[in-house]
Design an enzyme around this catalytic site. Structure first.
Site, PDB file in Angstrom:
ATOM      1  N   ARG A   1     -13.514  16.862 -22.475  1.00 61.70           N
ATOM      2  CA  ARG A   1     -13.363  16.291 -21.130  1.00 61.70           C
ATOM      3  C   ARG A   1     -13.840  17.273 -20.053  1.00 61.70           C
ATOM      4  O   ARG A   1     -14.416  16.863 -19.049  1.00 61.70           O
ATOM      5  CB  ARG A   1     -11.904  15.904 -20.878  1.00 61.70           C
ATOM      6  CG  ARG A   1     -11.467  14.684 -21.677  1.00 61.70           C
ATOM      7  CD  ARG A   1     -10.181  14.093 -21.132  1.00 61.70           C
ATOM      8  NE  ARG A   1     -10.406  13.480 -19.825  1.00 61.70           N
ATOM      9  CZ  ARG A   1      -9.671  13.751 -18.739  1.00 61.70           C
ATOM     10  NH1 ARG A   1      -8.705  14.647 -18.790  1.00 61.70           N
ATOM     11  NH2 ARG A   1      -9.918  13.147 -17.607  1.00 61.70           N
TER      12      ARG A   1
ATOM     13  N   ARG B   1      -7.553  17.359  -9.857  1.00 62.55           N
ATOM     14  CA  ARG B   1      -8.467  18.503  -9.818  1.00 62.55           C
ATOM     15  C   ARG B   1      -9.494  18.362  -8.691  1.00 62.55           C
ATOM     16  O   ARG B   1     -10.053  19.358  -8.231  1.00 62.55           O
ATOM     17  CB  ARG B   1      -9.183  18.651 -11.159  1.00 62.55           C
ATOM     18  CG  ARG B   1      -8.231  18.787 -12.351  1.00 62.55           C
ATOM     19  CD  ARG B   1      -8.969  18.659 -13.672  1.00 62.55           C
ATOM     20  NE  ARG B   1      -8.052  18.477 -14.793  1.00 62.55           N
ATOM     21  CZ  ARG B   1      -7.554  17.293 -15.170  1.00 62.55           C
ATOM     22  NH1 ARG B   1      -7.910  16.197 -14.523  1.00 62.55           N
ATOM     23  NH2 ARG B   1      -6.721  17.215 -16.197  1.00 62.55           N
TER      24      ARG B   1
ATOM     25  N   LYS C   1      -3.539  31.832 -15.577  1.00 64.05           N
ATOM     26  CA  LYS C   1      -4.432  31.637 -16.724  1.00 64.05           C
ATOM     27  C   LYS C   1      -5.878  31.431 -16.284  1.00 64.05           C
ATOM     28  O   LYS C   1      -6.795  32.068 -16.827  1.00 64.05           O
ATOM     29  CB  LYS C   1      -3.980  30.442 -17.557  1.00 64.05           C
ATOM     30  CG  LYS C   1      -4.759  30.288 -18.869  1.00 64.05           C
ATOM     31  CD  LYS C   1      -4.736  28.889 -19.398  1.00 64.05           C
ATOM     32  CE  LYS C   1      -5.736  28.013 -18.683  1.00 64.05           C
ATOM     33  NZ  LYS C   1      -5.889  26.673 -19.291  1.00 64.05           N
TER      34      LYS C   1
ATOM     35  N   PRO D   1      -6.238  35.660 -20.895  1.00 61.01           N
ATOM     36  CA  PRO D   1      -5.766  34.321 -20.528  1.00 61.01           C
ATOM     37  C   PRO D   1      -4.775  33.809 -21.583  1.00 61.01           C
ATOM     38  O   PRO D   1      -5.112  33.752 -22.767  1.00 61.01           O
ATOM     39  CB  PRO D   1      -7.041  33.469 -20.524  1.00 61.01           C
ATOM     40  CG  PRO D   1      -8.174  34.464 -20.504  1.00 61.01           C
ATOM     41  CD  PRO D   1      -7.669  35.669 -21.210  1.00 61.01           C
TER      42      PRO D   1
ATOM     43  N   ASP E   1      -2.995  30.744 -22.874  1.00 61.71           N
ATOM     44  CA  ASP E   1      -2.828  29.298 -22.887  1.00 61.71           C
ATOM     45  C   ASP E   1      -1.965  28.921 -24.091  1.00 61.71           C
ATOM     46  O   ASP E   1      -1.349  29.783 -24.722  1.00 61.71           O
ATOM     47  CB  ASP E   1      -4.183  28.596 -22.925  1.00 61.71           C
ATOM     48  CG  ASP E   1      -4.894  28.772 -24.264  1.00 61.71           C
ATOM     49  OD1 ASP E   1      -4.486  29.655 -25.058  1.00 61.71           O
ATOM     50  OD2 ASP E   1      -5.851  28.030 -24.535  1.00 61.71           O
TER      51      ASP E   1
ATOM     52  N   HIS F   1      -2.791  27.944 -27.084  1.00 61.52           N
ATOM     53  CA  HIS F   1      -3.262  28.564 -28.323  1.00 61.52           C
ATOM     54  C   HIS F   1      -2.784  30.013 -28.428  1.00 61.52           C
ATOM     55  O   HIS F   1      -2.233  30.431 -29.451  1.00 61.52           O
ATOM     56  CB  HIS F   1      -4.799  28.536 -28.388  1.00 61.52           C
ATOM     57  CG  HIS F   1      -5.387  27.184 -28.559  1.00 61.52           C
ATOM     58  ND1 HIS F   1      -5.507  26.559 -29.779  1.00 61.52           N
ATOM     59  CD2 HIS F   1      -5.907  26.316 -27.649  1.00 61.52           C
ATOM     60  CE1 HIS F   1      -6.066  25.377 -29.622  1.00 61.52           C
ATOM     61  NE2 HIS F   1      -6.318  25.202 -28.343  1.00 61.52           N
TER      62      HIS F   1
ATOM     63  N   PHE G   1      -8.409  33.542 -30.497  1.00 61.99           N
ATOM     64  CA  PHE G   1      -8.399  32.217 -29.877  1.00 61.99           C
ATOM     65  C   PHE G   1      -9.393  31.285 -30.576  1.00 61.99           C
ATOM     66  O   PHE G   1      -9.060  30.140 -30.910  1.00 61.99           O
ATOM     67  CB  PHE G   1      -8.752  32.351 -28.391  1.00 61.99           C
ATOM     68  CG  PHE G   1      -8.954  31.041 -27.673  1.00 61.99           C
ATOM     69  CD1 PHE G   1      -7.872  30.327 -27.180  1.00 61.99           C
ATOM     70  CD2 PHE G   1     -10.232  30.518 -27.490  1.00 61.99           C
ATOM     71  CE1 PHE G   1      -8.056  29.115 -26.516  1.00 61.99           C
ATOM     72  CE2 PHE G   1     -10.422  29.306 -26.837  1.00 61.99           C
ATOM     73  CZ  PHE G   1      -9.327  28.613 -26.343  1.00 61.99           C
TER      74      PHE G   1
END
Length: 359
Positions: free
Chosen positions: A152, A202, A246, A263, A265, A267, A314
């Site tokens: 996306r 956004r 992040k 960062p 996140d 994960h 990651f």
């Protein structure tokens, strides 16, 4: 005007120093696509690139008008033709983008010695290299990343380029666009149009951040964040609408030369709980305190290029890259399962290694 790709040019580079298949497909940049014939195609520096890789080289072509490729520029004097050809150093553009001056193989050895878990993961994920992206593109792409997935985000970035960038060329029936300027995204009408295009909340952050950057000094203000300290750069970015810790760390790491940024996140949170900070195993959310603890842990463990090491871990956690690996190495599945069973022991090994490094 007819377009064609140049002859193949080469940059010596081993896969252990750069894996295109991982580095261009792990959520750093969202403008690269792999064609059916195995070429990576994308826009970089205002040019359209076609790239493949073998064991020893990056093979690349640049798409241009046919007249330029054949050196048929009748309206340009001969002296100017030479100047035009010499002023575009395509090899240097790629070397800068992939940061090929950094010895990644040596860093992998260093990280593997520091961390047994990394050592195991790295065997299947070599050549994961941080890109040195344009900060403007990087910043707005990662505003799009909030509560989103790679597919996306890629679609949103394409819509930004198609609606606010400049058309560069059309090659093999695909139109390529430059990334929009900050000024074009700062227009008051941008938010409403982006909402129609499916950007949701956004849309407001993109327009407001663009307007704020213009007020701060535009592209020069953003580029100057490469020259200040990591904490200063992160703090400055977090004054922009829609940019939290992040996203700020993603921008610091991927386009502002702050290689220590981590960062955190979903994960990375799960990776940290499973193999690095087990006392957080019952923690459900990433609070500011937890974020800072995880970041500090990786920074202490991996050093000045901690952000690069974290990106290897990651990438190894991304579902589509795991699927690619299983297709390439089906015979290793049983061995991979045995590694998973050993994770509790790796946790025990990691802690003394960290203490040893701190001394």
């Amino acid at each position: 005007m007819m377009m064609a790709a140049t002859a193949i040019m080469k940059i010596p580079c081993k896969i252990v120093e750069l894996s295109l298949d991982i580095s261009l497909n792990c959520g750093q940049s969202f403008r690269w696509k792999k064609s059916l014939n195995g070429e990576w195609m994308g826009v970089l520096g205002g040019y359209v690139w076609l790239m493949t890789q073998d064991e020893s080289c990056i093979n690349y072509r640049v798409v241009k008008p046919c007249a330029v490729i054949k050196n048929e520029l009748p309206l340009i004097p001969a002296t100017k033709k030479k100047e035009l050809k010499e002023c575009i150093d395509y090899e240097q553009i790629l070397k800068d983008y992939f940061q090929l001056d950094i010895d990644l193989e040596s860093l992998y050895r260093q990280w593997s010695l520091a961390d047994a878990n990394f050592n195991q993961v790295a065997k299947n994920y070599v050549g994961v290299r941080m890109l040195r992206q344009d900060p403007v593109e990087n910043l707005f792409a990662f505003i799009c990343s909030s509560n989103n997935n790679i597919q996306r985000i890629t679609g949103m970035v394409e819509k930004l380029c198609e609606n606010y960038g400049n058309h560069l060329l059309t090659y093999e029936n695909v139109a390529y666009y430059s990334f929009p300027s900050i000024e074009s995204l700062a227009n008051d009408k941008v938010e409403s149009k982006l909402r129609i295009l499916g950007f949701g909340y956004r849309a407001k952050f993109i327009q407001q951040s663009a307007a704020q950057i213009v007020k701060n000094g535009g592209r020069d203000w953003l580029m100057n964040l490469r020259k200040v300290s990591y904490p200063e750069a992160k703090t400055a970015l977090m004054t922009l609408p829609g940019i939290g810790a992040k996203v700020a760390d993603c921008i610091c790491l991927m386009s502002l030369n702050h290689s220590v940024a981590i960062p955190v996140d979903t994960h990375v949170f799960q990776i940290a709980k499973a193999s690095y900070v087990p006392h957080l195993s019952q923690t459900k959310t990433v609070t500011d305190k937890v974020y800072k603890e995880i970041s500090a842990h990786f920074q202490c463990l991996f050093g000045a290029y901690a952000g690069w090491a974290h990106s290897v871990l990651f990438s190894a956690d991304l579902r589509h890259l795991k699927a690619d690996l299983s297709q390439q190495q089906p015979k290793k599945r049983n061995r991979d399962k045995s590694v998973t069973k050993e994770k509790p022991k790796l946790d025990e090994i990691c802690r003394p290694l960290q203490r040893k490094k701190k001394k």
